[in-house]
Design an enzyme around this catalytic site. Structure first.
Site, short mmCIF file in Angstrom:
data_model
loop_
_atom_site.label_atom_id
_atom_site.label_comp_id
_atom_site.label_asym_id
_atom_site.label_seq_id
_atom_site.Cartn_x
_atom_site.Cartn_y
_atom_site.Cartn_z
N GLY A 384 1.19 -1.04 0.05
CA GLY A 384 0.28 -0.45 0.13
C GLY A 384 0.74 1.29 -0.47
O GLY A 384 2.05 1.15 0.50
N SER A 385 0.88 2.08 -0.89
CA SER A 385 1.26 3.18 -1.02
C SER A 385 0.96 5.04 -1.76
O SER A 385 -0.63 4.59 -1.79
CB SER A 385 2.58 2.89 -1.84
OG SER A 385 2.07 2.71 -3.24
N ARG A 386 1.05 5.58 -1.96
CA ARG A 386 0.90 6.97 -2.80
C ARG A 386 1.38 7.22 -3.92
O ARG A 386 2.92 6.81 -3.72
CB ARG A 386 0.19 7.54 -1.53
CG ARG A 386 0.11 9.17 -1.99
CD ARG A 386 -0.40 10.07 -0.53
NE ARG A 386 0.15 12.00 -1.06
CZ ARG A 386 -0.45 13.04 -0.05
NH1 ARG A 386 -0.75 12.02 0.89
NH2 ARG A 386 0.22 13.88 -1.02
#
Length: 417
Positions: A384-386
Site C-alpha cells: 500500500g502506498s501513494r
C-alpha cells in the site's frame, strides 16, 4: 583471425552469445525512437540474433551501419543484407572495420564484453568517440561471477558514471546485464519522440500481463520457505501457508500492458488507484512558481508499477526521510518519499513515490540523464502506498477530482494548455 578495434575479446570461458530476449533488450533503444535516426552495430555476425533484432527495429528514414566481428566476414554480411530485400538493403550498410564507420546516435555492441578491465575501458573509450551528441552506447556483459576477467566490474563502474539504464536478462545462457551509457547530455525534446522502452524485468504471463521481477523473486522466496518447512517438518501442514501465499504475492507485482491516449497534450496517471486530492501548492525544492499536485492512493489490490506521466528527461532524483503513516491519511505527506524530477517542454514535472503503513521499499529504475517516454515504467512501490504528480500550474489543467479512479499510463489526470 583479427578483430575490428573495440570488438570485445573472448573471456576466460570463451565467447558469449546473445539470445533473442537479450538481443531485443540490447536493441531496445533503437526500437523506441519514432523519428529518423542513425545507428551503428559493432561486432556483428551473420547469424546473430542482435543483427536480426536491429534490422527488425528499423523505420523509414533510418540508417544502420554494421561492423563485422572480423573484417573477413564483411562480404558474408553484405550478402545477407541484400538477400533480405531492398527495404533492408536501402537502410543497412556494411563496412570492413570500425575505422570506416561514421558517428551515430545509437551505438550497439553485438558481442558481450568478457575481457579484462583495461581491454574493456580501452574499447569503451574508442566507442564513445562514435556516439553522437546525446546518443546512447548499449553494451552487455555476462552477469555470472567468473565469466569475465573484469569486464563486468568495469561496465558497472561506467554505468555509475554515465548509465541511463541497466537490465538483467536471466533468460540467456549465461545471463547477461545490458547497460545503456550516455556520455553527453540529451535534448529534452527528444523524449517526446520515444516509445516506452522494452524492459525484460517483467516475466510475461499472457500477451497483456506480466509479473515484475520483484514478484518473481518474492514468490520464489515463498515457495522456497514452503519447501524448507516441508523438509524440516514433514508431518506438519505449516508449509501450506507460504505455498498458498506465493500466488497472491506474485499477483501483487503484476505489470499489465497499457494503451496510451493518442492526445499528445494528455498527462497520464503515474499509478493505478483513487485520487486523494488535486491542489495547487508551492515547493521550493522544485523551483519557483506554483504546482498542480495530483495525489493517488494505491491499495494493496492495485497495480503498483509506477509510470512517467509525461515525456521528459530525468534531471534529479532524491529520497526524503520521514515516517510511515497510512498512505490515505494527511500525515502521509511526511512519509519517506522518492522524488523523480523531470525536465519537460512544459516545465518541471515531479513524480513522488511515497511509502505507506505497509510499504517500506521504493524501487526506482530511471537514473539521472534518462529520457522517459510518456507512460514508461519508472519503478514500483511495494504494498500500500501513494504516488503524487507535480505539474507546473500555469501550464496544465486538471482532468480528475478527489474520489476518481485512475489507471496508470492510460487515464488522463491533466491536459497541457
Amino acid at each position: 583471425m583479427t578483430q575490428s578495434p573495440a570488438v570485445p575479446t573472448p573471456g576466460p570461458q570463451g565467447p558469449v552469445r546473445l539470445g533473442e530476449r537479450a538481443a531485443r533488450t540490447l536493441t531496445a533503444e533503437l526500437a523506441r525512437h519514432h523519428a529518423s535516426k542513425t545507428a551503428l552495430l559493432v561486432g556483428a555476425e551473420a547469424d546473430s540474433a542482435v543483427l536480426g533484432a536491429a534490422t527488425a527495429a528499423l523505420l523509414p528514414g533510418d540508417k544502420l551501419t554494421v561492423v563485422p566481428a572480423r573484417p573477413e566476414d564483411a562480404e558474408r554480411l553484405r550478402t545477407q543484407v541484400v538477400t533480405q530485400g531492398s527495404w533492408v538493403a536501402d537502410r543497412v550498410s556494411v563496412v570492413d572495420t570500425l575505422a570506416d564507420a561514421e558517428p551515430a546516435e545509437i551505438v550497439l555492441v553485438a558481442t558481450p564484453f568478457t575481457g579484462s578491465v583495461d581491454e574493456t575501458r580501452a574499447a569503451l573509450t574508442e566507442l564513445a568517440d562514435l556516439v553522437g551528441k546525446g546518443g546512447v552506447l548499449t553494451v552487455a556483459a555476462p552477469a555470472l561471477p567468473g565469466r569475465t576477467s573484469g569486464a563486468g566490474a568495469e561496465l558497472d563502474r561506467q554505468a555509475a558514471l554515465f548509465g541511463v539504464g541497466s537490465d538483467l536478462v536471466l533468460r540467456n545462457q549465461p545471463p547477461v546485464r545490458v547497460h545503456r551509457l550516455r556520455f553527453t547530455p540529451a535534448e529534452t525534446a527528444t523524449a517526446a519522440r520515444l516509445a516506452p522502452a522494452y524492459r525484460p524485468s517483467s516475466v510475461p504471463i499472457t500477451r497483456d500481463m506480466h509479473i515484475d521481477s520483484n514478484g518473481v523473486a518474492a514468490a520464489g522466496i515463498a515457495l522456497g520457505l514452503a519447501a524448507l518447512t516441508k523438509l524440516t517438518r514433514p508431518k506438519s501442514r505449516l508449509w501450506l501457508i507460504p505455498a498458498l501465499a506465493a500466488a497472491p504475492v506474485a499477483a501483487f507485482f503484476r505489470d499489465p500492458e497499457r494503451d496510451l491516449p493518442e492526445d499528445e497534450s494528455a498527462v497520464v496517471a503515474a499509478a493505478d488507484g483513487r485520487v486523494l486530492s488535486v491542489e495547487r501548492l508551492t515547493d521550493e525544492r522544485f523551483g519557483d512558481g506554483e504546482f498542480l499536485r495530483v495525489a493517488v492512493f494505491l491499495s494493496v489490490l492495485d497495480v503498483h508499477v509506477n509510470r512517467s506521466p509525461v515525456a521528459g528527461k530525468v534531471v534529479d532524483y532524491f529520497v526524503a526521510d520521514g515516517g510511515f503513516a497510512a498512505a490515505m491519511k494527511p500525515d502521509a505527506e511526511h512519509n519517506v518519499a522518492a522524488y523523480t524530477v523531470l525536465d519537460t517542454e512544459h516545465g518541471t514535472v515531479v513524480v513522488a513515490q511515497r511509502t505507506g503503513l505497509i510499504a517500506r521499499r521504493i524501487v526506482q529504475r530511471a537514473p539521472v540523464g534518462t529520457l522517459l517516454a510518456r507512460g514508461e515504467r519508472i519503478g514500483l512501490i511495494r504494498f500500500g502506498s501513494r504516488t503524487d504528480v507535480y505539474l507546473p500550474a500555469e501550464a496544465a489543467d486538471p482532468m480528475v477530482g478527489p474520489g476518481d479512479r485512475v489507471i496508470g499510463g492510460s487515464s488522463l489526470i491533466a491536459r497541457w494548455r
